[in-house]
Scaffold this motif. Structure first.
Motif, PDB file in Angstrom:
ATOM      1  N   ASN A 149       0.851  -1.188   0.000  1.00  0.00           N
ATOM      2  CA  ASN A 149       0.000   0.000   0.000  1.00  0.00           C
ATOM      3  C   ASN A 149       0.889   1.241   0.000  1.00  0.00           C
ATOM      4  OD1 ASN A 149      -2.370  -1.681   0.400  1.00  0.00           O
ATOM      5  ND2 ASN A 149      -1.727  -1.871   2.540  1.00  0.00           N
ATOM      6  N   LEU A 150       1.030   1.882  -1.136  1.00  0.00           N
ATOM      7  CA  LEU A 150       1.922   3.032  -1.241  1.00  0.00           C
ATOM      8  C   LEU A 150       1.305   4.314  -0.686  1.00  0.00           C
ATOM      9  CD1 LEU A 150       4.547   4.354  -2.171  1.00  0.00           C
ATOM     10  CD2 LEU A 150       3.575   4.507  -4.489  1.00  0.00           C
ATOM     11  N   ASP A 151       0.026   4.532  -0.946  1.00  0.00           N
ATOM     12  CA  ASP A 151      -0.589   5.817  -0.590  1.00  0.00           C
ATOM     13  C   ASP A 151      -0.447   6.192   0.891  1.00  0.00           C
ATOM     14  OD1 ASP A 151      -1.252   6.341  -3.178  1.00  0.00           O
ATOM     15  OD2 ASP A 151      -3.376   5.846  -2.980  1.00  0.00           O
ATOM     16  N   PRO A 152      -0.603   5.251   1.841  1.00  0.00           N
ATOM     17  CA  PRO A 152      -0.503   5.650   3.251  1.00  0.00           C
ATOM     18  C   PRO A 152       0.880   6.116   3.685  1.00  0.00           C
ATOM     19  CG  PRO A 152      -1.666   3.552   3.035  1.00  0.00           C
ATOM     20  CD  PRO A 152      -1.039   3.847   1.713  1.00  0.00           C
ATOM     21  N   VAL A 153       1.911   5.843   2.870  1.00  0.00           N
ATOM     22  CA  VAL A 153       3.271   6.192   3.296  1.00  0.00           C
ATOM     23  C   VAL A 153       3.942   7.193   2.367  1.00  0.00           C
ATOM     24  CG1 VAL A 153       3.614   4.020   4.517  1.00  0.00           C
ATOM     25  CG2 VAL A 153       4.261   4.168   2.096  1.00  0.00           C
ATOM     26  N   ARG A 154       3.189   7.796   1.493  1.00  0.00           N
ATOM     27  CA  ARG A 154       3.771   8.807   0.615  1.00  0.00           C
ATOM     28  C   ARG A 154       4.315   9.978   1.447  1.00  0.00           C
ATOM     29  NH1 ARG A 154       2.739   8.400  -4.866  1.00  0.00           N
ATOM     30  NH2 ARG A 154       1.200   6.817  -5.448  1.00  0.00           N
ATOM     31  N   VAL A 155       5.326  10.623   0.910  1.00  0.00           N
ATOM     32  CA  VAL A 155       5.938  11.775   1.580  1.00  0.00           C
ATOM     33  C   VAL A 155       5.738  13.006   0.695  1.00  0.00           C
ATOM     34  CG1 VAL A 155       7.618  10.363   2.808  1.00  0.00           C
ATOM     35  CG2 VAL A 155       8.193  11.274   0.542  1.00  0.00           C
ATOM     36  N   PRO A 156       5.856  14.214   1.258  1.00  0.00           N
ATOM     37  CA  PRO A 156       5.621  15.421   0.463  1.00  0.00           C
ATOM     38  C   PRO A 156       6.510  15.488  -0.771  1.00  0.00           C
ATOM     39  CG  PRO A 156       5.668  15.963   2.789  1.00  0.00           C
ATOM     40  CD  PRO A 156       6.099  14.530   2.681  1.00  0.00           C
ATOM     41  N   HIS A 164       3.024  19.172 -16.180  1.00  0.00           N
ATOM     42  CA  HIS A 164       3.471  18.607 -17.450  1.00  0.00           C
ATOM     43  C   HIS A 164       3.731  19.751 -18.436  1.00  0.00           C
ATOM     44  CE1 HIS A 164       2.488  14.394 -16.454  1.00  0.00           C
ATOM     45  NE2 HIS A 164       1.400  14.862 -15.861  1.00  0.00           N
ATOM     46  N   PHE A 165       4.839  19.666 -19.166  1.00  0.00           N
ATOM     47  CA  PHE A 165       5.171  20.751 -20.072  1.00  0.00           C
ATOM     48  C   PHE A 165       4.858  20.423 -21.530  1.00  0.00           C
ATOM     49  CE2 PHE A 165       9.068  19.163 -22.060  1.00  0.00           C
ATOM     50  CZ  PHE A 165       9.471  18.179 -21.163  1.00  0.00           C
ATOM     51  N   LYS A 166       4.412  19.171 -21.788  1.00  0.00           N
ATOM     52  CA  LYS A 166       4.032  18.812 -23.145  1.00  0.00           C
ATOM     53  C   LYS A 166       3.071  17.626 -23.104  1.00  0.00           C
ATOM     54  CE  LYS A 166       8.033  15.761 -23.962  1.00  0.00           C
ATOM     55  NZ  LYS A 166       9.181  15.487 -24.854  1.00  0.00           N
ATOM     56  N   GLY A 167       2.544  17.284 -24.249  1.00  0.00           N
ATOM     57  CA  GLY A 167       1.633  16.157 -24.340  1.00  0.00           C
ATOM     58  C   GLY A 167       0.209  16.520 -23.975  1.00  0.00           C
ATOM     59  N   PRO A 168      -0.674  15.519 -23.924  1.00  0.00           N
ATOM     60  CA  PRO A 168      -2.099  15.775 -23.662  1.00  0.00           C
ATOM     61  C   PRO A 168      -2.377  16.344 -22.276  1.00  0.00           C
ATOM     62  CG  PRO A 168      -1.625  13.421 -23.608  1.00  0.00           C
ATOM     63  CD  PRO A 168      -0.404  14.090 -24.157  1.00  0.00           C
ATOM     64  N   ASN A 169      -1.443  16.150 -21.339  1.00  0.00           N
ATOM     65  CA  ASN A 169      -1.634  16.672 -19.973  1.00  0.00           C
ATOM     66  C   ASN A 169      -0.892  17.983 -19.734  1.00  0.00           C
ATOM     67  OD1 ASN A 169      -3.276  14.508 -19.064  1.00  0.00           O
ATOM     68  ND2 ASN A 169      -1.437  13.223 -18.840  1.00  0.00           N
ATOM     69  N   ARG A 170      -0.468  18.624 -20.815  1.00  0.00           N
ATOM     70  CA  ARG A 170       0.290  19.873 -20.691  1.00  0.00           C
ATOM     71  C   ARG A 170      -0.467  20.895 -19.828  1.00  0.00           C
ATOM     72  NH1 ARG A 170       1.042  24.834 -23.442  1.00  0.00           N
ATOM     73  NH2 ARG A 170       3.233  25.460 -23.542  1.00  0.00           N
ATOM     74  N   GLY A 171       0.248  21.434 -18.828  1.00  0.00           N
ATOM     75  CA  GLY A 171      -0.343  22.428 -17.945  1.00  0.00           C
ATOM     76  C   GLY A 171      -0.991  21.862 -16.707  1.00  0.00           C
ATOM     77  N   LYS A 172      -1.174  20.543 -16.674  1.00  0.00           N
ATOM     78  CA  LYS A 172      -1.777  19.908 -15.507  1.00  0.00           C
ATOM     79  C   LYS A 172      -0.689  19.513 -14.497  1.00  0.00           C
ATOM     80  CE  LYS A 172      -5.709  17.946 -18.035  1.00  0.00           C
ATOM     81  NZ  LYS A 172      -6.428  16.689 -18.387  1.00  0.00           N
ATOM     82  N   ILE A 173      -1.078  19.448 -13.215  1.00  0.00           N
ATOM     83  CA  ILE A 173      -0.136  19.039 -12.170  1.00  0.00           C
ATOM     84  C   ILE A 173       0.361  17.624 -12.456  1.00  0.00           C
ATOM     85  CG2 ILE A 173       0.148  18.567  -9.707  1.00  0.00           C
ATOM     86  CD1 ILE A 173      -0.124  21.517 -10.302  1.00  0.00           C
ATOM     87  N   SER A 174       1.679  17.434 -12.433  1.00  0.00           N
ATOM     88  CA  SER A 174       2.263  16.131 -12.775  1.00  0.00           C
ATOM     89  C   SER A 174       2.500  15.242 -11.562  1.00  0.00           C
ATOM     90  CB  SER A 174       3.584  16.331 -13.526  1.00  0.00           C
ATOM     91  OG  SER A 174       4.523  17.020 -12.704  1.00  0.00           O
ATOM     92  N   SER A 175       2.542  15.826 -10.382  1.00  0.00           N
ATOM     93  CA  SER A 175       2.837  15.024  -9.192  1.00  0.00           C
ATOM     94  C   SER A 175       1.556  14.462  -8.583  1.00  0.00           C
ATOM     95  CB  SER A 175       3.569  15.871  -8.152  1.00  0.00           C
ATOM     96  OG  SER A 175       2.762  16.977  -7.757  1.00  0.00           O
ATOM     97  N   ASN A 176       1.693  13.388  -7.836  1.00  0.00           N
ATOM     98  CA  ASN A 176       0.556  12.797  -7.143  1.00  0.00           C
ATOM     99  C   ASN A 176       0.140  13.728  -6.003  1.00  0.00           C
ATOM    100  OD1 ASN A 176      -0.995  11.119  -5.211  1.00  0.00           O
ATOM    101  ND2 ASN A 176      -0.425   9.442  -6.571  1.00  0.00           N
ATOM    102  N   PRO A 177      -1.145  14.069  -5.890  1.00  0.00           N
ATOM    103  CA  PRO A 177      -1.569  14.991  -4.830  1.00  0.00           C
ATOM    104  C   PRO A 177      -1.334  14.447  -3.423  1.00  0.00           C
ATOM    105  CG  PRO A 177      -3.469  14.002  -5.923  1.00  0.00           C
ATOM    106  CD  PRO A 177      -2.268  13.656  -6.751  1.00  0.00           C
TER     107      PRO A 177
END
Length: 288
Positions: A149-156, A164-177
């Motif tokens: 289970n990765l989510d319970p131990v994620r760090v900032p 994202h600076f290119k592709g279909p997700n350009r301009g969207k936050i790239s990191s996991n919230p």
């Protein structure tokens, strides 16, 4: 000679009992096959601490082989074994225990998932070699279908607003919230004199170290075993997060401290260093 060991009973039952066993093998042998989801421990390093009798390296490895074999018997098919070790030192020469013990796990067909490096800032000051400031956790599983289970131990995240600076997700936050994967290098202070968790044990686990393993490798209600319980830090990490905790130790005085700490946990008075507390705060002052 018969020595006392302890079993820490399930979560929400603030009670401990003691049983008489010759050693950890006898204690483990009494537990049901494949009943443990996580077996996490730090065995003696064969360096002559008060809780161990120094032996030859061959005898030490044979004793570890017996304990590991019993741990494999107790491990559930989706479970994990985490063996936290440092170095055996003989006449100034260093023998890394993770290297010496690796084949003992592989002989049972276990698969190494990570060699986690636990880095800490304080320890003995060496005169003829660099001072050791890290130890290793060998994380093994029985097969490929294991709990993680990765989510319970994620760090900032270092750059939480990175996009994202290119592709279909350009301009969207790239990191996991929820944060990033903590990777396999963990910087967690060890328990020294000024640590809030310090007890009579000379080499006790910081609770935060085991919390991350408990949260990542088990689910609520799972069983966690520490065959070298010490003063109960692994039991506290398990009980704190709704798991059942089992453990034994050959030092009765450590068992008494473990009982007392578990009682404090259920009473809400136990002080532990928060798992997500940084080592240093932004002002540069020590977080300890």
């Amino acid at each position: 000679m018969t020595q006392a060991t302890a079993q820490v009973l399930p979560f929400r039952q603030p009670l401990t009992t003691s049983i008489e066993c010759k050693d950890n093998i006898e204690f483990m042998h009494a537990l049901p096959k494949e009943s443990m989801q996580l077996i996490v421990t730090s065995p003696p390093y064969n360096i002559g601490k008060e809780y161990e009798k120094r032996t030859s390296r061959q005898v030490y490895i044979e004793e570890q082989a017996a304990t590991i074999a019993e741990a494999v018997r107790l491990l559930s098919p989706q479970g994990s074994i985490c063996w936290q070790v440092g170095n055996h030192v003989d006449d100034g020469e260093v023998f890394p225990l993770d290297i010496l013990l690796y084949d003992l796990f592989k002989n049972h067909g276990l698969k190494l998932r990570n060699r986690i490096i636990w880095s800490f800032g304080h320890g003995l000051h060496c005169q003829k070699r660099f001072s050791g400031r890290h130890e290793a956790i060998l994380w093994f599983t029985k097969g490929d279908d294991y709990t993680f289970n990765l989510d319970p131990v994620r760090v900032p995240s270092k750059y939480p607003n990175k996009k994202h600076f290119k592709g279909p997700n350009r301009g969207k936050i790239s990191s996991n919230p929820l944060g990033k994967n903590p990777a396999d290098l963990w910087e967690i202070p060890n328990v020294k004199a000024n640590h809030v968790e310090k007890t009579i044990h000379p080499c006790q686990f910081p609770v935060a170290l085991i919390e991350r393993l408990v949260l990542a490798l088990t689910n609520p209600g799972d069983n966690v075993l520490d065959p070298y319980l010490g003063v109960g830090s692994s039991a506290i990490a398990a009980l704190k997060h709704g798991r059942h905790a089992y453990g034994c130790d050959v030092m009765p005085e450590y068992v008494d401290v473990a009982r007392d700490r578990v009682g404090q946990l259920f009473a809400g008075t136990l002080r532990t260093r928060p798992m997500d507390k940084p080592i240093y705060d932004p002002t540069g002052k020590s977080a300890e």
